[in-house]
Structure formats: structure tokens, C-alpha cells
Design an enzyme around this catalytic site. Structure first.
Site, PDB file in Angstrom:
ATOM      1  CB  CYS A 124      -0.934  -0.005   1.200  1.00 25.84           C
ATOM      2  SG  CYS A 124      -2.029  -1.445   1.235  1.00 25.84           S
ATOM      3  CG  HIS A 268      -3.274   3.214   2.323  1.00 22.22           C
ATOM      4  ND1 HIS A 268      -3.875   2.753   1.170  1.00 22.22           N
ATOM      5  CD2 HIS A 268      -3.221   2.152   3.173  1.00 22.22           C
ATOM      6  CE1 HIS A 268      -4.172   1.473   1.320  1.00 22.22           C
ATOM      7  NE2 HIS A 268      -3.795   1.086   2.521  1.00 22.22           N
ATOM      8  CG  ASN A 299      -7.053  -1.125   1.649  1.00 23.09           C
ATOM      9  OD1 ASN A 299      -6.310  -0.730   0.750  1.00 23.09           O
ATOM     10  ND2 ASN A 299      -6.596  -1.554   2.813  1.00 23.09           N
TER      11      ASN A 299
END
Length: 343
Positions: A124, A268, A299
Site C-alpha cells: 500500500c 492511504h 481499500n
């Protein structure tokens, strides 16, 4: 006799993001559909993660296909042509071939000529890592324009009673074009890793282990299961809230910027509670818009920051030329944060 010296490369003094694009798969997966696969509830998912729905990529929406479709917008916004791109960096953990890198296929399909192209695996934090590499390539004289892509396409969830609200549906392919600038457009990248916690977010088993089991090649039998991602939620939450808030502050300090001078905060999109905790730790004023793309997109790993950036710019929530604090963090554990000028 004087020893010969290598002629130094000459690059741009500064670099910045010149354009962003995005691709979101058509199929929307609401929490109600997720509940058919996992032992949870709509309230639990919304409360714990902030996610109401996410996207699911169809068979034709491969990493390469999504990336190619999304890149056209970023290239046009940057005002360049594909043959001017001097590097293609793809942040992905979803490409199913060890080699060649998916970046080479993307570069060829876009018409980037012989531009160097490679994949990076930084989960990520991948977009931040790619941004740092692009910045160095441009200022080091090794490229004039670099295409940075966050391109995850993670698979379906493991069977019940798995309760991770971030799964399934994490496909996206938002690109950014990074190029030369007369003024600083990318602050010092604060990045790093903590391998001592590599087990808190990890693949359940290695590929050689998975495919060494009976009938794994043919995809049948009880043991023939694809490896999945697993996360130990509480340690990850604590690390993200406390340690990443410090990293975000370091990025602000390194750029010489205070929180009240930001035009946007784009973390994020891992978890809405993590975002809220970071806002509090940074003492971010209410006047600073905050990306909350996770509610509709879920996500999306390395894609989440540029995808949220694109949405904020298109909606008018953030403006071109404003300063934004970005921070990505994930499996590794890895992280990357910087202050950037929005395209």
C-alpha cells in the site's frame, strides 16, 4: 596523467506531478453482497472500516488493461505524448507472473517506445515509493517524464469466518505523470520499513507451497487453494495510528509546511478510523479537505492515494496548485509520506 572523469548527468532542478488519471471497475459490490461470503454485518464493516461498497474487476479487467485505460487521461492532463515518457513504474503485488514485469506490457501498449519499465512490490506504500523513484529519475537526468501506476487486482476472499472488511474488491489502476518543474513540487520523501512486523500483514502461504499440494495445478481438491492475504488487525491499527502520524509530521517538517497550509490530506485509504486518528494527531484544521474515498471504493492498496487525489480534484474538493500531504503504509511493514503540489 589525469584520470578521466565521468560526465555528470544533468536533470531538472525539481519535479512535480503533472497529471493523474483513474480506472474504477464497473461492478459495484455493496456490503450486503460481501456478507454472503464472510461472517460479519453491514454495521460492523461500516463502523470498523468506513466502507459501504467497493469495486470488483471482471475477467477482462486485468492489471494491464486497467492501467492502459487509465493512463490516457493522465498523459493528456500532463500535456505530453506517450513517446515522451522516459520511464514506467508499476506498483503492484497482483501481477501473477514473476517475469516479465507487467510494466513492460503497459509501456508497449501505450506507445512509450524503449522507455525503461519495471514493477515494484511495496504494497500500500507502492505509489509513494514509485513517486520517490520518479522524482530521482527526473532530477538525476535519467528521464524527463515518468509514469507511476498503482495497480492492484487482488483476488476473492478466503472462506468464512474471515472478517476482514477490506476484502474483497480492491482493483484499480490510477496513474500519475511526474515531470520537470521550475519550482519544488515533491517534498522530501519520508519512507522506510519495519521488517520485524512483516508477519502482521502477509500472504497466507508461498506460491511454491501452494502449488506443491495435491491437485493444486488442476485447481481441484481441498488443498488446492490460492494463497490469500491475512492481517492481524489490532497491531496494524496501532502502528498505523501512532507511528504513521509521526511519519506524516516528519514529511510536513521536511517540506517546511504546517498543517494549516495544506490544501488537502490524502492518506492511504486503509480504514476510516485510522484516518480520523491521524487527523487528530496532526491537529489538522477542519478547513483542510480529507480524502475519504474508502467509503465507495474500499481499500485499493497502492492505488488508493492517486485514486482519491483524482476524485478530490474532479469534485473541486481540492484545487490544482494546492499542497497535499500524502502517506501510504502497508505490508512489510512499509511506509512513504511526502508533501506534493497537486496537478
Amino acid at each position: 596523467m589525469t584520470k578521466p572523469q565521468i560526465r555528470p548527468s544533468e536533470g531538472a532542478q525539481y519535479a512535480r506531478i503533472l497529471g493523474v488519471g483513474g480506472y474504477r471497475p464497473v461492478r459495484v459490490i455493496p456490503n450486503a453482497e460481501v456478507l454472503e461470503w464472510i461472517d460479519s454485518s453491514d454495521e460492523w464493516i461500516r463502523t470498523r472500516s468506513g466502507i459501504a461498497e467497493r469495486r470488483w474487476a471482471g475477467p477482462e479487467e486485468s492489471v494491464a488493461e486497467m492501467s492502459v485505460q487509465a493512463s490516457g487521461k493522465a498523459i493528456a492532463q500532463a500535456g505530453i505524448t506517450p513517446d515522451q515518457i522516459g520511464g514506467v513504474i508499476v506498483a503492484t503485488v497482483s501481477h501473477l507472473k514473476q517475469t516479465p514485469a507487467i510494466a513492460t506490457e503497459i509501456a508497449e501498449r501505450l506507445g512509450c517506445g524503449t522507455a525503461p519499465a519495471f514493477d515494484i512490490s511495496a504494497a500500500c506504500a507502492g505509489f509513494g515509493y514509485g513517486l520517490g523513484l520518479a522524482d530521482g529519475m527526473i532530477r538525476g537526468g535519467n528521464a524527463e517524464y515518468v509514469l507511476v501506476l498503482g495497480a492492484p487486482r487482488l483476488r476473492a476472499p478466503p472462506p468464512p469466518p474471515h472478517r476482514s472488511p477490506a476484502i474483497p474488491g480492491r482493483p484499480a489502476a490510477p496513474p500519475a505523470i511526474v515531470g520537470p518543474s521550475d519550482t519544488p513540487g515533491i517534498g522530501k520523501l519520508i519512507w522506510g520499513s519495519d521488517g520485524s512486523q512483516s508477519d502482521v500483514i502477509s500472504q497466507t502461504q508461498a506460491w511454491d507451497t501452494a502449488f506443491a499440494k495435491p491437485d493444486a495445478v488442476n485447481g481441484v481438491g481441498e488443498e488446492a487453494k490460492w494463497p490469500a492475504l491475512r492481517m492481524d488487525g489490532q497491531p496494524v491499527f496501532r502502528w498505523a495510528v501512532w507511528e504513521m502520524a509521526k511519519v506524516a509530521q516528519q514529511a510536513l517538517d521536511a517540506a517546511g509546511v504546517t498543517a494549516d497550509q495544506l490544501g488537502a490530506f490524502i492518506p492511504h485509504q486503509a480504514n476510516m478510523r485510522i484516518t480520523d486518528a491521524m487527523i487528530k494527531a496532526l491537529k489538522l484544521p477542519d478547513s483542510v479537505p480529507v480524502a475519504r474515498d474508502i467509503a465507495e471504493t474500499g481499500n485499493t492498496s497502492a492505488a488508493s492515494i492517486p485514486l482519491a487525489m483524482e476524485r478530490m480534484l474532479e469534485s473541486g474538493e481540492a484545487r490544482s496548485g494546492d499542497l497535499a500531504l500524502i502517506i501510504g503504509f502497508g505490508a512489510g511493514l512499509v511506509y512513504a509520506a511526502a508533501v506534493v503540489t497537486l496537478p
